[in-house]
Enzyme design. Structure first.
Site, PDB file in Angstrom:
ATOM      1  N   GLY A 188       9.744  36.132  14.833  1.00  0.00           N
ATOM      2  CA  GLY A 188       9.242  35.894  16.183  1.00  0.00           C
ATOM      3  C   GLY A 188      10.155  36.515  17.215  1.00  0.00           C
ATOM      4  O   GLY A 188      11.380  36.496  17.082  1.00  0.00           O
ATOM      5  N   ARG A 225      -0.848  16.848  33.373  1.00  0.00           N
ATOM      6  CA  ARG A 225      -1.911  17.613  32.728  1.00  0.00           C
ATOM      7  C   ARG A 225      -2.888  16.773  31.935  1.00  0.00           C
ATOM      8  O   ARG A 225      -4.097  16.933  32.039  1.00  0.00           O
ATOM      9  CB  ARG A 225      -1.280  18.628  31.794  1.00  0.00           C
ATOM     10  CG  ARG A 225      -0.586  19.691  32.559  1.00  0.00           C
ATOM     11  CD  ARG A 225       0.025  20.715  31.650  1.00  0.00           C
ATOM     12  NE  ARG A 225       0.578  21.761  32.488  1.00  0.00           N
ATOM     13  CZ  ARG A 225       1.287  22.779  32.036  1.00  0.00           C
ATOM     14  NH1 ARG A 225       1.532  22.882  30.742  1.00  0.00           N
ATOM     15  NH2 ARG A 225       1.743  23.678  32.864  1.00  0.00           N
TER      16      ARG A 225
HETATM   17  C1  LIG Z   1      -1.396  31.350  29.586  1.00  0.00           C
HETATM   18  C2  LIG Z   1      -0.148  30.560  29.377  1.00  0.00           C
HETATM   19  C3  LIG Z   1       0.673  30.254  30.435  1.00  0.00           C
HETATM   20  C4  LIG Z   1       1.836  29.520  30.248  1.00  0.00           C
HETATM   21  N1  LIG Z   1       2.628  29.245  31.321  1.00  0.00           N
HETATM   22  C5  LIG Z   1       3.777  28.559  31.138  1.00  0.00           C
HETATM   23  C6  LIG Z   1       4.636  28.310  32.239  1.00  0.00           C
HETATM   24  O1  LIG Z   1       4.364  28.685  33.367  1.00  0.00           O
HETATM   25  N2  LIG Z   1       5.784  27.636  32.013  1.00  0.00           N
HETATM   26  C7  LIG Z   1       6.125  27.204  30.762  1.00  0.00           C
HETATM   27  O2  LIG Z   1       7.195  26.625  30.623  1.00  0.00           O
HETATM   28  N3  LIG Z   1       5.338  27.447  29.704  1.00  0.00           N
HETATM   29  C8  LIG Z   1       4.168  28.101  29.858  1.00  0.00           C
HETATM   30  N4  LIG Z   1       3.351  28.341  28.782  1.00  0.00           N
HETATM   31  C9  LIG Z   1       3.814  27.988  27.441  1.00  0.00           C
HETATM   32  C10 LIG Z   1       4.816  29.004  26.931  1.00  0.00           C
HETATM   33  O3  LIG Z   1       4.454  30.280  27.364  1.00  0.00           O
HETATM   34  C11 LIG Z   1       4.924  29.042  25.428  1.00  0.00           C
HETATM   35  O4  LIG Z   1       5.020  27.761  24.916  1.00  0.00           O
HETATM   36  C12 LIG Z   1       6.172  29.794  25.012  1.00  0.00           C
HETATM   37  O5  LIG Z   1       6.222  31.030  25.641  1.00  0.00           O
HETATM   38  C13 LIG Z   1       6.257  29.956  23.516  1.00  0.00           C
HETATM   39  O6  LIG Z   1       7.347  30.786  23.213  1.00  0.00           O
HETATM   40  P1  LIG Z   1       7.815  31.011  21.728  1.00  0.00           P
HETATM   41  O7  LIG Z   1       8.969  31.923  21.791  1.00  0.00           O
HETATM   42  O8  LIG Z   1       7.983  29.698  21.064  1.00  0.00           O
HETATM   43  O9  LIG Z   1       6.585  31.702  20.996  1.00  0.00           O
HETATM   44  P2  LIG Z   1       5.662  33.068  21.326  1.00  0.00           P
HETATM   45  O10 LIG Z   1       6.028  33.606  22.626  1.00  0.00           O
HETATM   46  O11 LIG Z   1       4.328  32.626  21.035  1.00  0.00           O
HETATM   47  O12 LIG Z   1       6.204  34.056  20.269  1.00  0.00           O
HETATM   48  C14 LIG Z   1       5.825  34.007  18.929  1.00  0.00           C
HETATM   49  C15 LIG Z   1       6.424  35.199  18.222  1.00  0.00           C
HETATM   50  O13 LIG Z   1       6.270  35.002  16.838  1.00  0.00           O
HETATM   51  C16 LIG Z   1       5.706  36.143  16.244  1.00  0.00           C
HETATM   52  N5  LIG Z   1       4.969  35.674  15.091  1.00  0.00           N
HETATM   53  C17 LIG Z   1       4.077  34.659  15.012  1.00  0.00           C
HETATM   54  N6  LIG Z   1       3.647  34.507  13.763  1.00  0.00           N
HETATM   55  C18 LIG Z   1       4.271  35.434  13.019  1.00  0.00           C
HETATM   56  C19 LIG Z   1       4.251  35.777  11.652  1.00  0.00           C
HETATM   57  N7  LIG Z   1       3.523  35.101  10.771  1.00  0.00           N
HETATM   58  N8  LIG Z   1       5.003  36.817  11.251  1.00  0.00           N
HETATM   59  C20 LIG Z   1       5.778  37.518  12.127  1.00  0.00           C
HETATM   60  N9  LIG Z   1       5.849  37.218  13.425  1.00  0.00           N
HETATM   61  C21 LIG Z   1       5.102  36.196  13.865  1.00  0.00           C
HETATM   62  C22 LIG Z   1       4.913  36.803  17.311  1.00  0.00           C
HETATM   63  O14 LIG Z   1       4.782  38.168  17.033  1.00  0.00           O
HETATM   64  C23 LIG Z   1       5.776  36.535  18.528  1.00  0.00           C
HETATM   65  O15 LIG Z   1       6.770  37.504  18.613  1.00  0.00           O
HETATM   66  C24 LIG Z   1       2.172  29.068  28.973  1.00  0.00           C
HETATM   67  C25 LIG Z   1       1.338  29.362  27.893  1.00  0.00           C
HETATM   68  C26 LIG Z   1       0.171  30.074  28.105  1.00  0.00           C
HETATM   69  C27 LIG Z   1      -0.745  30.286  26.952  1.00  0.00           C
END
Ligand SMILES: Cc1cc2nc3c(=O)[nH]c(=O)nc-3n(C[C@H](O)[C@H](O)[C@H](O)COP(=O)(O)OP(=O)(O)OC[C@H]3O[C@@H](n4cnc5c(N)ncnc54)[C@H](O)[C@@H]3O)c2cc1C
Ligand code: FES
Lengths: 256, 637
Positions: free
Chosen positions: B40, B330
């Site tokens: 990720g 929310r």
């Molecule tokens: C439209 C929207 C608006 C939002 N706005 C806000 C906000 O204003 N403030 C806030 O705090 N939060 C917000 N959120 C929530 C927040 O954006 C997410 O919870 C957060 O960005 C998740 O980050 P992460 O690094 O955990 O995962 P992600 O950013 O989802 O990253 C996942 C990573 O894992 C990789 N991956 C997944 N599965 C696999 C696999 N099997 N093999 C290899 N790679 C894989 C992907 O390629 C990616 O690189 C929002 C969410 C959405 C949908």
């Protein structure tokens, strides 16, 4: 509405591609362009054919995954709009729409409408950052930054790295992409220490990838879904020239 | 299964500091010898990978997009919280901690949340140092806004593109480390299984999306930052590729899954317009700072909004929650919207929508101010709906947005499989049963920049790991499982597309495990999902072959995992007969329709343990102990 699609199909990077015609019937004007492709793909799958490959993820115009040439225009007819945000109401019943991948030597086709844009990552890796390792940062309010500077930096930082600028440029230049990052970081106090080193390295990398040179046609800014201005390119050129001069005078300072 | 939370003892304020001191360190000269696999490149993964490399570890990082910069985090709009108290409005670490615990309906671990609030301030400093262009005031200081149910202004933002700017900061740090040789990046690569040798996570099986090649990568520890699983509902605000595969496969290899049913439904999204709809678009919650939510008082009132006089409008959030009004949290706002629509007072074609009206704000502040604050959001809305929100009120409806559940982790962010660490939205920690706005970005970056890089060192320094090579029998058999499954998917060549199964699963989940849940519906879903899954494995049509870029194959694999996860979510929702946060059981509500917790029986984390394909998963419980905040009925009236 009913449409005829002329789509570039190419099974593999080294395979020969060609335009294939598809009927896209019963398309709702409220669909996005990619939803229209989804519908076409589901029908192809049901008929036992191979669906059209295209990159996409956020479908909100922010991740920069999507991007195709639509009737010869990068991201299609609407200004400031990525392919995923384009809606079918921009077309009329009976239209023929030609869909092709980005065309540029630096973006080789992988399959159908997917291209390899990893050259962009390498340009960033060459210097598109502030070297601030985690930890040890000062309080965020310690350095004041005029609102105007941050706003202009943000205009440039809005780049989504989709590659439309390259696809639209007659020379397939990556100048707008590179300049956007140089401008974003160059306008902020945090970006100053590495400013010239960054410009030199990023521009050098850009030239090493197979992008063309910039002759200021301005097609890039018209195609940019974030409407980034070619003023950034002027700024990049200034920083680059200065960097070259510094590099000549003090060979170690910008290349180290 | 034993659930050891490893929360340090002692006073709340000093736990993390002391723990950092007590953890073992890895000799800097040795760090290069240790390989850490980070799956990720979102906020959590990219920040962790970059920081671990800066510390000297040998890092491999994976993402399924063509570039790490495209992770779903890029889409976050509204902002990121931090207890800086720059606005002098009474914020503090303790207040952010308290708001988060309360907002999560007292279903999160106190110590984790407190640490998150402590670290929040450092995140902003780090991001500014990287050149993240947060919004500023004319005097040059950072600007803040209040966001999603908070009564202080603690949210930092970069226009409506906060996630993008934070992710680009982390991505740039990652690229810097790639250039330095500390990180090897594997884009267009999917993790399809976890390799567990002698009870420890030692590697992953990956598929190269371009060539279809399946291979194993080994290391000393594995980190999953693979995001949430909201796409189990098919329609959600998540990016199309967001999936559960990495955490689901790890669950099946022995990692407990925490609170799978905790789902956040976001109140302000653009309503569904047709069957072809592929995803839902979020309208940032910051809009609720100036927009007023209403529906007609009369059922089935089909008049256009401007013809409905003030007296015939029901500003239901302001009416029901006078002190929070349109800023009610929310879960509460979403449920209220569902209620008024269920009463037949919804607006728009489908009557599944409510108005978000800016007329008063435009009158008060002028159109220019509103444009300055929300211009890009208004434009996005108009692009999608073809309606001008400066003139006609927006129509919004709740949509699946975030999953608070995820793999269970201890205070060190390690799952029940030693060596497997889970960060960001992929883990269950910190947000309890409901996440506050602008707290996911904070958590992802806290985990990646400031928590994991310490705790993983402790694991590596303490674990005595025997070398493993790719011809180890476990590595071979795990890889063989993946190859076999891929072959099986391609061999079915049935009649239905993976998308059609995905849509059907989504509908089952939305109807029975969505905004309101009850025993009857959940039991129905628990019958329907296995039947659908069975049909999938007999009748899915995955065109093409394995040794090529095959997006249909990628999607089908993800849908197959969702078809299993959906069942676990329903099971979890069924067993938790209380309502809490985003989990609303119709059987458990107060006389005026608010969520009613049952602290006596449910003050625990449900950590589900896989027990094989034929058996029901085993429920393990981590009791939640509140030493600092008093459990109370959440009230926003
Ligand atoms: C439209 C929207 C608006 C939002 N706005 C806000 C906000 O204003 N403030 C806030 O705090 N939060 C917000 N959120 C929530 C927040 O954006 C997410 O919870 C957060 O960005 C998740 O980050 P992460 O690094 O955990 O995962 P992600 O950013 O989802 O990253 C996942 C990573 O894992 C990789 N991956 C997944 N599965 C696999 C696999 N099997 N093999 C290899 N790679 C894989 C992907 O390629 C990616 O690189 C929002 C969410 C959405 C949908
Ligand atoms: S799909 Fe993300 S920009 Fe179009």
């Amino acid at each position: 509405m009913n449409l005829t699609l002329r789509v570039w199909r190419q099974s593999a990077p080294d395979a020969r591609g060609s335009i294939v015609n598809y009927e896209a019937n019963d398309i709702s004007p409220d669909m996005s362009f990619l939803e229209m492709l989804d519908v076409v793909n589901e029908r192809l799958t049901e008929r036992g054919e191979i669906p059209i490959a295209f990159d996409h993820d956020c479908r909100e115009g922010i991740c920069g995954s999507c991007g195709v040439m639509i009737n010869g225009a990068a991201h299609g007819p609407m200004r400031g709009t990525a392919t995923c945000q384009l809606h079918m109401r921009s077309f009329t019943d009976g239209d023929t729409i030609t869909v092709e991948p980005w065309r540029a030597r630096a973006f080789p086709v992988i399959k159908d409408l997917c291209v390899d844009r990893s050259a962009f990552d390498r340009i960033i890796a060459a210097g598109g950052y502030v070297s601030a390792n985690t930890g040890g940062a000062r309080d965020a309010n310690e350095i004041l930054i005029p609102k105007e500077n941050v706003d202009t930096a943000m205009d440039a930082a809005a780049c989504i790295g989709c590659g439309a600028c390259v696809a639209a440029c007659p020379n397939a230049s990556a100048s707008l992409f590179t300049a956007a990052k140089i401008t974003h970081l160059g306008l902020l106090p945090q970006g100053q220490p590495e400013r010239y080193r960054r410009a030199l390295r990023m521009v050098t990398r850009m030239d090493l990838e197979s992008f063309g040179g910039c002759t200021l046609f301005g097609e890039c800014q018209d195609a940019c879904p974030k409407e980034i201005s070619i003023d950034t390119i002027a700024r990049m050129n200034r920083d680059y020239l200065k960097a070259v001069m510094i590099a000549k005078a003090e060979p170690d300072s910008t290349t180290a | 299964m034993e659930l050891r939370s490893r929360v340090p003892t002692g006073p709340l304020e000093g736990k993390w500091e002391r723990h950092k001191f007590e953890m073992k360190l890895v000799n800097p000269a040795n760090k290069r010898k240790y390989t850490i696999l980070v799956v990720g490149s979102g906020l959590a993964g990219a920040s962790a990978a970059a920081t671990l490399s800066e510390l000297g570890y040998n890092v491999k990082c994976y993402c399924f997009q063509d570039s790490p910069r495209r992770a779903h985090s890029i889409a976050a709009q509204g902002g990121i919280n931090a207890a800086k108290n720059y606005q002098n409005d009474g914020d503090s670490i303790y207040r952010l901690f308290y708001d988060t615990v309360k907002g999560g309906d007292f279903r999160a671990r106190e110590a984790n949340v407190y640490r998150l609030a402590q670290i929040s301030v450092t995140i902003i400093d780090q991001c500014v140092a990287q050149g993240v262009p947060f919004a500023r005031e004319y005097g040059g200081l950072l600007s803040n806004r209040s966001f999603g149910g908070a009564q202080v202004s603690r949210t930092f933002y970069a226009r409506g593109q906060t996630g993008q700017q934070l992710l680009l900061g982390a991505y740039q740090a990652l690229e810097k480390e790639i250039a330095n040789g500390g990180v090897t990046m594997y884009p267009r690569t999917e993790m399809l299984d976890l390799i567990v040798v002698d009870g420890r996570a030692r590697g992953i099986v990956i598929r190269n999306e371009l060539t279809g090649k399946i291979e194993s990568h080994l290391g000393d520890a594995v980190v999953l930052g693979t995001g949430g699983y909201g796409n189990v509902f098919y329609l959600s605000t998540n990016a199309k590729g967001t999936n559960t595969t990495a955490i689901w496969r790890s669950y099946k290899r022995g990692a407990a899954f925490g609170n799978p049913c905790y789902t956040q439904i976001h109140p302000t999204c653009i309503p569904v317009s047709g069957d072809y709809q592929s995803k839902l678009t979020l309208m940032s919650e910051s809009l609720r700072n100036d927009g007023r939510v209403w529906v007609p008082k009369k059922q089935g009132d089909k008049r256009p909004p401007h013809e409905i006089p003030e007296a015939e409008r029901d500003y239901y959030l302001e009416r029901k929650y006078p002190s929070f009004g349109n800023l009610a949290p929310r879960d509460i706002s979403s449920r209220s919207a569902k209620e008024v629509c269920d009463e037949g007072r919804g607006v728009g074609e489908t009557a599944l929508g409510v108005y978000l009206d800016f007329a008063d704000a435009i009158k008060r502040l002028g159109e220019a101010s509103i444009r300055e604050r929300y211009g890009n959001l208004f434009e996005m809305y108009q692009r999608i709906t073809d309606e001008d929100p400066y003139k006609i009120p927006m129509r919004i409806y709740p949509a699946v947005h975030y999953t608070m559940g995820g793999l269970w982790v201890d205070y060190n962010l390690m799952s029940t499989i030693p060596g497997l660490h889970v960060i960001g939205e992929a883990n269950f920690s910190d947000h309890g049963a409901n996440r506050l706005g602008a707290s996911a970005l904070m958590q992802g970056l806290a985990d990646g920049y400031f928590v994991l890089p310490y705790t993983i060192g402790d694991y590596i320094a303490s674990a005595k790991l025997a070398p493993v090579t790719t011809d180890h029998p476990v590595v071979r058999s795990t890889e063989a499982d993946v190859t076999e499954r891929t072959k099986r998917l391609l061999a079915i060549k049935g009649k239905r597309t993976a998308a059609s199964f995905h849509r059907e699963l989504g509908k089952i989940m939305w109807d029975n495990c969505g905004m309101a849940r009850n025993e009857q519906g959940l039991k129905r879903a628990l019958k329907e999902i296995p039947a659908l899954r069975e049909e999938f494995w007999e009748n899915v049509n995955v065109p093409g072959a394995s040794a090529e870029l095959n997006q249909s194959l990628e999607h089908a694999g993800r849908v197959a995992d969702f078809l299993e996860l959906g069942e676990l979510m329903c099971l979890d929702a069924l067993h938790r007969t209380e309502s809490c946060g985003g989990h609303f059981r119709e059987e458990s509500q107060t006389p005026d329709g608010e969520a009613l917790r049952d602290d006596e029986h449910f003050t625990y984390v449900a950590a589900w343990e896989y027990a094989g394909p034929e058996s029901e998963p085993i429920l393990n419980k981590e009791r939640l102990i509140f030493e600092n905040v008093k459990l109370s009925q959440r009230s926003y009236k």
